[in-house]
Design a protein around this motif. Structure first.
Motif, short mmCIF file in Angstrom:
data_model
loop_
_atom_site.label_atom_id
_atom_site.label_comp_id
_atom_site.label_asym_id
_atom_site.label_seq_id
_atom_site.Cartn_x
_atom_site.Cartn_y
_atom_site.Cartn_z
N ASP A 8 0.85 -1.18 0.00
CA ASP A 8 0.00 0.00 0.00
C ASP A 8 0.89 1.24 0.00
OD1 ASP A 8 -2.39 1.58 0.42
OD2 ASP A 8 -1.85 1.71 2.53
N PHE A 9 0.35 2.36 -0.39
CA PHE A 9 1.14 3.60 -0.42
C PHE A 9 1.06 4.34 0.92
CE2 PHE A 9 2.10 8.01 -1.47
CZ PHE A 9 3.24 7.86 -2.22
N GLY A 10 -0.06 5.01 1.16
CA GLY A 10 -0.22 5.81 2.38
C GLY A 10 -0.20 4.96 3.63
N GLY A 11 0.64 5.33 4.58
CA GLY A 11 0.74 4.58 5.83
C GLY A 11 1.79 3.49 5.81
N VAL A 12 2.23 3.08 4.63
CA VAL A 12 3.28 2.07 4.52
C VAL A 12 4.51 2.72 3.88
CG1 VAL A 12 3.95 -0.16 3.55
CG2 VAL A 12 1.63 0.16 4.40
N LEU A 13 4.43 3.04 2.60
CA LEU A 13 5.57 3.68 1.94
C LEU A 13 5.88 5.05 2.50
CD1 LEU A 13 5.32 2.89 -1.87
CD2 LEU A 13 6.83 1.89 -0.18
N THR A 14 4.88 5.69 3.09
CA THR A 14 5.08 7.05 3.61
C THR A 14 5.53 7.07 5.07
OG1 THR A 14 2.74 7.17 4.21
CG2 THR A 14 3.37 8.02 2.03
N ASP A 15 5.61 5.92 5.73
CA ASP A 15 6.00 5.85 7.14
C ASP A 15 7.51 6.08 7.27
OD1 ASP A 15 6.55 5.25 9.80
OD2 ASP A 15 5.34 3.41 9.81
N ARG A 16 7.87 7.20 7.88
CA ARG A 16 9.29 7.54 8.04
C ARG A 16 9.91 6.91 9.29
NH1 ARG A 16 10.75 11.40 4.41
NH2 ARG A 16 9.05 12.55 3.45
N GLY A 17 9.15 6.12 10.02
CA GLY A 17 9.68 5.47 11.21
C GLY A 17 9.60 6.36 12.43
N VAL A 83 -1.88 -9.61 -8.48
CA VAL A 83 -0.90 -10.70 -8.63
C VAL A 83 -0.92 -11.27 -10.04
CG1 VAL A 83 -0.88 -11.23 -6.16
CG2 VAL A 83 -2.38 -12.53 -7.67
N GLU A 84 -2.08 -11.24 -10.69
CA GLU A 84 -2.14 -11.67 -12.09
C GLU A 84 -1.26 -10.76 -12.94
OE1 GLU A 84 -5.49 -11.22 -15.41
OE2 GLU A 84 -6.04 -12.65 -13.82
N ARG A 85 -1.31 -9.46 -12.69
CA ARG A 85 -0.48 -8.52 -13.45
C ARG A 85 1.00 -8.71 -13.14
NH1 ARG A 85 -3.92 -2.81 -13.63
NH2 ARG A 85 -5.65 -3.66 -14.86
N LEU A 86 1.31 -9.21 -11.96
CA LEU A 86 2.70 -9.54 -11.62
C LEU A 86 3.15 -10.83 -12.28
CD1 LEU A 86 2.98 -8.74 -7.79
CD2 LEU A 86 4.22 -7.63 -9.66
N GLY A 87 2.19 -11.63 -12.77
CA GLY A 87 2.53 -12.92 -13.36
C GLY A 87 2.81 -13.99 -12.33
N LEU A 88 2.23 -13.83 -11.14
CA LEU A 88 2.46 -14.77 -10.04
C LEU A 88 1.15 -15.31 -9.50
CD1 LEU A 88 5.17 -12.69 -8.12
CD2 LEU A 88 5.57 -14.66 -9.61
N ALA A 89 1.25 -16.37 -8.72
CA ALA A 89 0.09 -16.91 -8.01
C ALA A 89 -0.04 -16.17 -6.67
CB ALA A 89 0.27 -18.40 -7.75
N PRO A 90 -1.25 -16.05 -6.15
CA PRO A 90 -1.42 -15.36 -4.87
C PRO A 90 -0.52 -15.92 -3.76
CG PRO A 90 -3.56 -15.71 -5.88
CD PRO A 90 -2.55 -16.44 -6.72
N ALA A 91 -0.36 -17.22 -3.69
CA ALA A 91 0.45 -17.84 -2.63
C ALA A 91 1.92 -17.50 -2.72
CB ALA A 91 0.26 -19.36 -2.65
N GLU A 92 2.35 -16.89 -3.84
CA GLU A 92 3.75 -16.50 -4.01
C GLU A 92 4.00 -15.05 -3.59
OE1 GLU A 92 5.55 -18.64 -7.81
OE2 GLU A 92 3.69 -17.55 -8.32
N CYS A 93 2.94 -14.37 -3.11
CA CYS A 93 3.04 -12.93 -2.86
C CYS A 93 2.76 -12.55 -1.41
CB CYS A 93 2.06 -12.18 -3.75
SG CYS A 93 2.41 -12.37 -5.51
N VAL A 94 3.46 -11.52 -0.97
CA VAL A 94 3.26 -10.90 0.34
C VAL A 94 2.58 -9.56 0.10
CG1 VAL A 94 4.38 -9.97 2.40
CG2 VAL A 94 5.36 -11.94 1.23
N PHE A 95 1.58 -9.25 0.93
CA PHE A 95 0.90 -7.96 0.85
C PHE A 95 1.08 -7.23 2.17
CE2 PHE A 95 -2.91 -5.41 1.82
CZ PHE A 95 -2.80 -4.47 0.81
N VAL A 96 1.45 -5.93 2.09
CA VAL A 96 1.69 -5.11 3.28
C VAL A 96 0.73 -3.92 3.26
CG1 VAL A 96 3.37 -3.78 4.60
CG2 VAL A 96 4.14 -5.73 3.22
N ASP A 97 0.01 -3.73 4.37
CA ASP A 97 -0.91 -2.60 4.51
C ASP A 97 -0.98 -2.22 5.97
OD1 ASP A 97 -3.42 -0.92 4.51
OD2 ASP A 97 -3.57 -1.67 2.46
N ASP A 98 -1.26 -0.95 6.24
CA ASP A 98 -1.40 -0.51 7.62
C ASP A 98 -2.82 -0.71 8.15
OD1 ASP A 98 -2.04 1.59 5.72
OD2 ASP A 98 -2.23 2.95 7.43
N LEU A 99 -3.75 -1.10 7.31
CA LEU A 99 -5.13 -1.36 7.76
C LEU A 99 -5.37 -2.87 7.79
CD1 LEU A 99 -7.09 1.36 5.74
CD2 LEU A 99 -6.26 1.46 8.11
N ALA A 100 -5.70 -3.38 8.98
CA ALA A 100 -5.89 -4.82 9.16
C ALA A 100 -6.97 -5.37 8.24
CB ALA A 100 -6.21 -5.12 10.62
#
Length: 142
Positions: A8-17, A83-100
């Motif tokens: 995700d962008f906001g809350g993940v990539l924007t988190d400066r620690g 994940v289809e656009r990545l050319g991968l199966a869902p089980a091959e991917c990690v997803f990161v988001d700040d909202l549970a």
């Protein structure tokens, strides 16, 4: 080992620690993952990319915005599309988001979910899942 990283962008990539200054550490982590051969995607509930962010193309092979595709997180279809656009199966991917709720949607779609609550915890989890050492990673500016 996971072959794809979706964030995700906001809350993940924007988190400066905890110090709140400098380049957000997850940006360098995504770049390090991509340089290690991990396929990368940005998944955002934004209407679209908005103002151009030139470094996004250095980080991500795939950009998915809910406003462009007509479905939003936490609907399982947006994760499957990504994940289809990545050319991968869902089980091959990690997803990161700040909202549970969005992490739960990704898990329902078959991805491994990481709930971002702190930079240190997320980097530690991603290091194990992706097999990439993020200490002193690259910068999107360099």
């Amino acid at each position: 080992m996971m072959r794809g990283l979706v964030v995700d962008f906001g809350g993940v990539l924007t988190d400066r620690g905890p110090d709140g200054v400098g380049e957000p550490p997850l940006i360098g982590a995504v770049l390090a993952a991509r340089e290690a051969g991990i396929r990368t995607a940005l998944l955002s509930n934004a209407d679209g990319p908005g103002e151009p962010i030139p470094w996004l193309d250095r980080l991500f092979q795939v950009l998915v915005f809910s406003g462009d595709v007509g479905v939003a997180k936490p609907d399982v279809e947006i994760y499957r599309l990504t994940v289809e656009r990545l050319g991968l199966a869902p089980a091959e991917c990690v997803f990161v988001d700040d909202l549970a709720v969005n992490v739960r949607g990704a898990v329902r779609a078959g991805l491994v979910g990481v709930h971002h609550t702190s930079v240190a915890a997320t980097l530690a989890e991603l290091s194990v899942l992706l097999g990439v050492d993020f200490a002193g990673g690259p910068s999107y500016r360099g």
